[in-house]
Motif scaffolding. Structure first.
Motif, PDB file in Angstrom:
ATOM      1  N   MET A  68       0.848  -1.195   0.000  1.00  0.00           N
ATOM      2  CA  MET A  68       0.000   0.000   0.000  1.00  0.00           C
ATOM      3  C   MET A  68       0.882   1.242   0.000  1.00  0.00           C
ATOM      4  SD  MET A  68      -3.354   0.716   0.167  1.00  0.00           S
ATOM      5  CE  MET A  68      -4.177  -0.551   1.133  1.00  0.00           C
ATOM      6  N   THR A  69       0.577   2.188  -0.890  1.00  0.00           N
ATOM      7  CA  THR A  69       1.329   3.439  -0.984  1.00  0.00           C
ATOM      8  C   THR A  69       0.406   4.598  -0.637  1.00  0.00           C
ATOM      9  OG1 THR A  69       2.717   2.530  -2.745  1.00  0.00           O
ATOM     10  CG2 THR A  69       2.701   4.924  -2.485  1.00  0.00           C
ATOM     11  N   ARG A  70       0.888   5.484   0.210  1.00  0.00           N
ATOM     12  CA  ARG A  70       0.120   6.679   0.558  1.00  0.00           C
ATOM     13  C   ARG A  70       0.621   7.852  -0.277  1.00  0.00           C
ATOM     14  NH1 ARG A  70      -1.918   7.859   6.532  1.00  0.00           N
ATOM     15  NH2 ARG A  70      -3.103   6.043   5.785  1.00  0.00           N
ATOM     16  N   PHE A  71      -0.282   8.408  -1.064  1.00  0.00           N
ATOM     17  CA  PHE A  71       0.035   9.565  -1.898  1.00  0.00           C
ATOM     18  C   PHE A  71      -0.539  10.826  -1.270  1.00  0.00           C
ATOM     19  CE2 PHE A  71       0.253   6.140  -5.050  1.00  0.00           C
ATOM     20  CZ  PHE A  71       1.432   6.457  -5.721  1.00  0.00           C
ATOM     21  N   ALA A  72       0.299  11.854  -1.142  1.00  0.00           N
ATOM     22  CA  ALA A  72      -0.162  13.181  -0.736  1.00  0.00           C
ATOM     23  C   ALA A  72      -0.461  13.974  -1.995  1.00  0.00           C
ATOM     24  CB  ALA A  72       0.899  13.885   0.097  1.00  0.00           C
ATOM     25  N   TRP A 102       1.635   9.483   7.882  1.00  0.00           N
ATOM     26  CA  TRP A 102       1.364  10.892   7.569  1.00  0.00           C
ATOM     27  C   TRP A 102      -0.121  11.047   7.270  1.00  0.00           C
ATOM     28  CZ3 TRP A 102      -0.653  13.879   3.646  1.00  0.00           C
ATOM     29  CH2 TRP A 102      -0.332  15.237   3.658  1.00  0.00           C
ATOM     30  N   HIS A 103      -0.746  12.065   7.858  1.00  0.00           N
ATOM     31  CA  HIS A 103      -2.185  12.264   7.683  1.00  0.00           C
ATOM     32  C   HIS A 103      -2.451  13.711   7.278  1.00  0.00           C
ATOM     33  CE1 HIS A 103      -6.513  12.218   8.469  1.00  0.00           C
ATOM     34  NE2 HIS A 103      -6.436  10.888   8.606  1.00  0.00           N
ATOM     35  N   ALA A 104      -3.162  13.882   6.181  1.00  0.00           N
ATOM     36  CA  ALA A 104      -3.399  15.225   5.641  1.00  0.00           C
ATOM     37  C   ALA A 104      -4.084  16.142   6.639  1.00  0.00           C
ATOM     38  CB  ALA A 104      -4.232  15.127   4.367  1.00  0.00           C
ATOM     39  N   ARG A 105      -4.991  15.597   7.430  1.00  0.00           N
ATOM     40  CA  ARG A 105      -5.721  16.423   8.401  1.00  0.00           C
ATOM     41  C   ARG A 105      -4.997  16.508   9.736  1.00  0.00           C
ATOM     42  NH1 ARG A 105     -11.659  15.103  11.101  1.00  0.00           N
ATOM     43  NH2 ARG A 105     -11.718  16.919  12.487  1.00  0.00           N
ATOM     44  N   PHE A 106      -4.660  15.368  10.319  1.00  0.00           N
ATOM     45  CA  PHE A 106      -4.161  15.363  11.688  1.00  0.00           C
ATOM     46  C   PHE A 106      -2.704  15.800  11.804  1.00  0.00           C
ATOM     47  CE2 PHE A 106      -7.578  12.022  11.874  1.00  0.00           C
ATOM     48  CZ  PHE A 106      -8.494  12.839  12.535  1.00  0.00           C
ATOM     49  N   ALA A 107      -1.934  15.712  10.725  1.00  0.00           N
ATOM     50  CA  ALA A 107      -0.549  16.178  10.753  1.00  0.00           C
ATOM     51  C   ALA A 107      -0.440  17.669  10.441  1.00  0.00           C
ATOM     52  CB  ALA A 107       0.305  15.381   9.764  1.00  0.00           C
ATOM     53  N   HIS A 152      -4.751  13.076   1.223  1.00  0.00           N
ATOM     54  CA  HIS A 152      -3.998  11.843   0.984  1.00  0.00           C
ATOM     55  C   HIS A 152      -4.953  10.711   0.652  1.00  0.00           C
ATOM     56  CE1 HIS A 152      -4.693  10.654   5.326  1.00  0.00           C
ATOM     57  NE2 HIS A 152      -4.738   9.447   4.769  1.00  0.00           N
ATOM     58  N   ILE A 153      -4.389   9.731  -0.027  1.00  0.00           N
ATOM     59  CA  ILE A 153      -5.163   8.587  -0.487  1.00  0.00           C
ATOM     60  C   ILE A 153      -4.226   7.384  -0.551  1.00  0.00           C
ATOM     61  CG2 ILE A 153      -4.788   8.964  -2.970  1.00  0.00           C
ATOM     62  CD1 ILE A 153      -7.835   8.457  -3.314  1.00  0.00           C
ATOM     63  N   ASP A 154      -4.703   6.213  -0.154  1.00  0.00           N
ATOM     64  CA  ASP A 154      -3.885   4.992  -0.123  1.00  0.00           C
ATOM     65  C   ASP A 154      -4.229   4.104  -1.318  1.00  0.00           C
ATOM     66  OD1 ASP A 154      -2.719   5.777   2.272  1.00  0.00           O
ATOM     67  OD2 ASP A 154      -4.225   4.737   3.487  1.00  0.00           O
ATOM     68  N   ILE A 155      -3.181   3.678  -2.041  1.00  0.00           N
ATOM     69  CA  ILE A 155      -3.366   2.906  -3.273  1.00  0.00           C
ATOM     70  C   ILE A 155      -2.507   1.639  -3.217  1.00  0.00           C
ATOM     71  CG2 ILE A 155      -3.079   2.935  -5.793  1.00  0.00           C
ATOM     72  CD1 ILE A 155      -5.342   4.726  -4.749  1.00  0.00           C
ATOM     73  N   GLU A 156      -3.098   0.521  -3.604  1.00  0.00           N
ATOM     74  CA  GLU A 156      -2.374  -0.750  -3.582  1.00  0.00           C
ATOM     75  C   GLU A 156      -1.503  -0.944  -4.816  1.00  0.00           C
ATOM     76  OE1 GLU A 156      -5.310  -3.774  -3.109  1.00  0.00           O
ATOM     77  OE2 GLU A 156      -5.775  -3.250  -1.029  1.00  0.00           O
ATOM     78  N   VAL A 189       4.254   9.672   0.682  1.00  0.00           N
ATOM     79  CA  VAL A 189       4.523  10.064   2.071  1.00  0.00           C
ATOM     80  C   VAL A 189       4.494   8.821   2.953  1.00  0.00           C
ATOM     81  CG1 VAL A 189       3.664  12.425   1.843  1.00  0.00           C
ATOM     82  CG2 VAL A 189       2.066  10.571   2.406  1.00  0.00           C
ATOM     83  N   PRO A 190       5.043   8.913   4.159  1.00  0.00           N
ATOM     84  CA  PRO A 190       5.008   7.759   5.077  1.00  0.00           C
ATOM     85  C   PRO A 190       3.579   7.339   5.409  1.00  0.00           C
ATOM     86  CG  PRO A 190       6.599   9.405   5.818  1.00  0.00           C
ATOM     87  CD  PRO A 190       5.827  10.042   4.712  1.00  0.00           C
ATOM     88  N   ASP A 191       3.436   6.090   5.791  1.00  0.00           N
ATOM     89  CA  ASP A 191       2.111   5.539   6.078  1.00  0.00           C
ATOM     90  C   ASP A 191       1.423   6.221   7.249  1.00  0.00           C
ATOM     91  OD1 ASP A 191       2.547   3.782   4.016  1.00  0.00           O
ATOM     92  OD2 ASP A 191       3.024   2.068   5.306  1.00  0.00           O
TER      93      ASP A 191
END
Length: 248
Positions: A1-5, A100-105, A63-67, A96-98
């Protein structure tokens, strides 16, 4: 799983807001649908902020997580192809690291509100700015705005439908300046209450038109009463421009 910002730019007019809604189209739904069309995977988009119907963005972070494997360039290009004809664009994309959160970070958010100060009707900018025909004194508006800087109870400038647990916020910046016939109000804070920027702008416009004295901004703040709000500016001129994150 990859997290894209993702950095999103969008015209808010066709949408009921950024967050997915049951009663109409949203930016979130459009982005998630584009990601599904590209990858065949159902996923959820998380954003740095929530914008109301008709509010725009120049630099909304999400951010969005893609397999499936994609480079950032491939994912951005694929998303933009599938977002058409919606007025949404992915203008930047990075991995970005797994955790990392667009809202909470996010540690800071910035908005700009655009007022076109002229009598002639808007044509190219209709729906993208608030037209105020009466001449505005942007210098008086800026002076009045400084009384809102700092840690305050912003109940007066808070929507009755605001879901925040507290009306107390710290406003880091509220500047007013003019570029030709356009008056720009720039606001920065860690976070904002629902309708806070629009409510502050509406009252500053009253100062600029001479309908409020400068000291009435401070008095409205101290009242901690939504009933004394002079004016809530329309969504047309509001833009989310930047989300700030720790350097690391």
């Amino acid at each position: 799983m990859t997290r894209f910002a993702l950095t999103l730019e969008f015209d808010g007019r066709p949408f009921m807001g950024l967050q997915r809604q049951s009663h109409g189209p949203s930016v979130q739904q459009s982005v998630e649908d584009a990601a599904f069309a590209l990858t065949g995977q159902a996923t959820i988009m998380h954003a740095a902020g929530r914008t109301d119907a008709g509010v725009h963005a120049l630099g909304m972070k999400a951010h969005i997580d893609i397999e499936k494997p994609f480079t950032p360039f491939q994912f951005m290009e694929g998303m933009n192809a599938r977002l058409r004809p919606h007025p949404i664009a992915v203008v930047a994309c990075e991995i970005v690291p797994d955790d990392w959160h667009a809202r909470f970070a996010c540690i800071g958010r910035a908005y700009v509100y655009r007022i076109v100060n002229r009598r002639a009707p808007l044509t190219l900018e209709r729906g993208k700015a608030w037209q105020v025909a009466k001449p505005l004194d942007e210098v008086a508006m800026h002076r009045a705005a400084q009384s809102l800087i700092g840690l305050h109870d912003f109940t007066t400038f808070r929507s009755a439908h605001c879901q925040s647990g507290s009306p107390i916020k710290t406003l880091d910046r509220l500047d007013v300046r003019r570029e030709g016939e356009t008056v720009l109000i720039e606001a920065e804070a860690r976070s904002f209450l629902h309708h806070q920027v629009r409510s502050m702008v509406g009252c500053l416009a009253l100062v600029g038109m001479g309908r409020w004295k400068e000291h009435q901004m401070a008095e409205a703040l101290e009242a901690r009463d939504r009933q004394v709000l002079g004016l809530n500016a329309p969504p047309d001129g509001l833009y989310f421009v930047n989300a700030v994150y720790p350097a690391n």
